[in-house]
Design a protein around this motif. Structure first.
Motif: not given
Length: 320
Positions: A73-81, A83-85, A90-94, A287-291
């Motif tokens: 378990w890593v908690g919210l690690k991938h969500f933090e990644f 949010l700081h990426n 840019q991808i969400v904006r597109n 894991s990142v794609t699942a997030a």
């Protein structure tokens, strides 16, 4: 005391036996309808609900060899990644910009097309037009996207050949960032507007013809019939479709973008679905794609909820 307890149990059984018997009787009466319903229910269970189990890898550092439960378990690690990426924003904006363009320019087209088809008096001509506009829906994006690319080709494309005949220089449409989004929206209109019009044609067919007859007797012209009978008659359907469309503002079809875009238009064409493909399948960052998928689902639910609430506030129709 024992007799009293037994009587209470009998009363409870009788009270609950009737609803159960009535429900079973209704199922037995319509058993063939339930058999027809069963494949759809199984499809949703297998492909929509069971995969939700895999959402937990968004909170784990997933590893093939360890499996889902064995991965740490890593908690919210991938969500933090995310949010700081910077690339993620840019991808969400597109994704949002393309979907907003489609909401503004593509969403009304099936409605307008259905209204035009509904006004046609020649049955043969109407069916011919319907066949023509429905047909692109049945082509895969591999085929339809290839046709679009060929039409816009700088060397042999029909559009650039016309520009040459007009004395203009050919344009490399597919490699220009300013043209990519309009091409995506225009290709969506060409491919799906005819199929989308079916829903509105069905809604138009439910309008009572006597309303038009009464309006004709009162001296109403076609525009007045359109404004006071036709549009109110399909308003509820338009609202429902709009609510569903808003819920997909963070979801752009992968096939369309993947076929049409290239490295030179990544700045405007890279969307969440293509980003998930690159980092998920090509880089194996599951894991990142699942997030990202969970993020899309939460935002999509919020958009549907808020749009539905607005629709319920300003009209009499909503999803719930």
């Amino acid at each position: 005391m024992k007799a009293l307890t037994e009587s209470q149990g009998e009363v409870w059984q009788r009270a609950h036996r009737k609803p159960l018997a009535a429900a079973w009787s209704a199922i037995n009466k319509h058993k063939y309808l339930y058999v027809l319903l069963l494949p759809g229910v199984l499809w949703y269970l297998i492909f929509r609900y069971l995969p939700m189990y895999g959402v937990i890898i968004a909170f784990k550092d997933y590893n093939f060899s360890k499996g889902i439960w064995g991965s740490p378990w890593v908690g919210l690690k991938h969500f933090e990644f995310l949010l700081h990426n910077r690339d993620f924003y840019q991808i969400v904006r597109n994704t949002l910009v393309i979907n907003v363009y489609e909401l503004i320019f593509a969403f009304p087209v099936p409605v307008i097309l259905a209204l035009l088809l509904n006004e046609m008096r020649s049955v043969l001509f109407k069916r011919s037009i319907q066949t023509v506009v429905y047909f692109p829906h049945f082509l895969s994006w591999v085929v339809f996207g290839g046709i679009i690319i060929q039409l816009l080709s700088p060397n042999e494309g029909l559009v650039n050949n016309l520009l040459r005949h007009l004395g203009l220089e050919p344009v490399f449409f597919m490699s220009k960032s300013e043209y990519f989004r309009p091409i995506v929206v225009f290709s969506s209109i060409l491919k799906e507007s005819g199929w989308g019009a079916i829903i509105y044609l069905a809604a138009l067919s439910s309008i009572d013809p006597e309303q038009y007859e009464a309006a004709t007797i009162d001296g109403a012209n076609r525009w007045q019939k359109l404004a006071y009978i036709t549009l109110p008659g399909i308003r509820n359907t338009v609202i429902i479709m709009l609510i569903l469309k808003v819920g997909y503002l963070l979801d752009v079809g992968f096939e369309q973008i993947y076929i049409l875009y290239n490295a030179s238009v990544y700045d405007v064409g890279d969307v969440l679905s293509t980003y998930i493909y690159r980092i998920g399948l090509q880089s194996a960052q599951f894991s990142v794609t699942a997030a990202i998928g969970l993020f899309q689902s939460i935002i999509g639910f919020f958009l549907i909820w808020s749009t539905n609430r607005l629709a319920r506030k300003f009209s009499e129709v909503s999803l719930w």
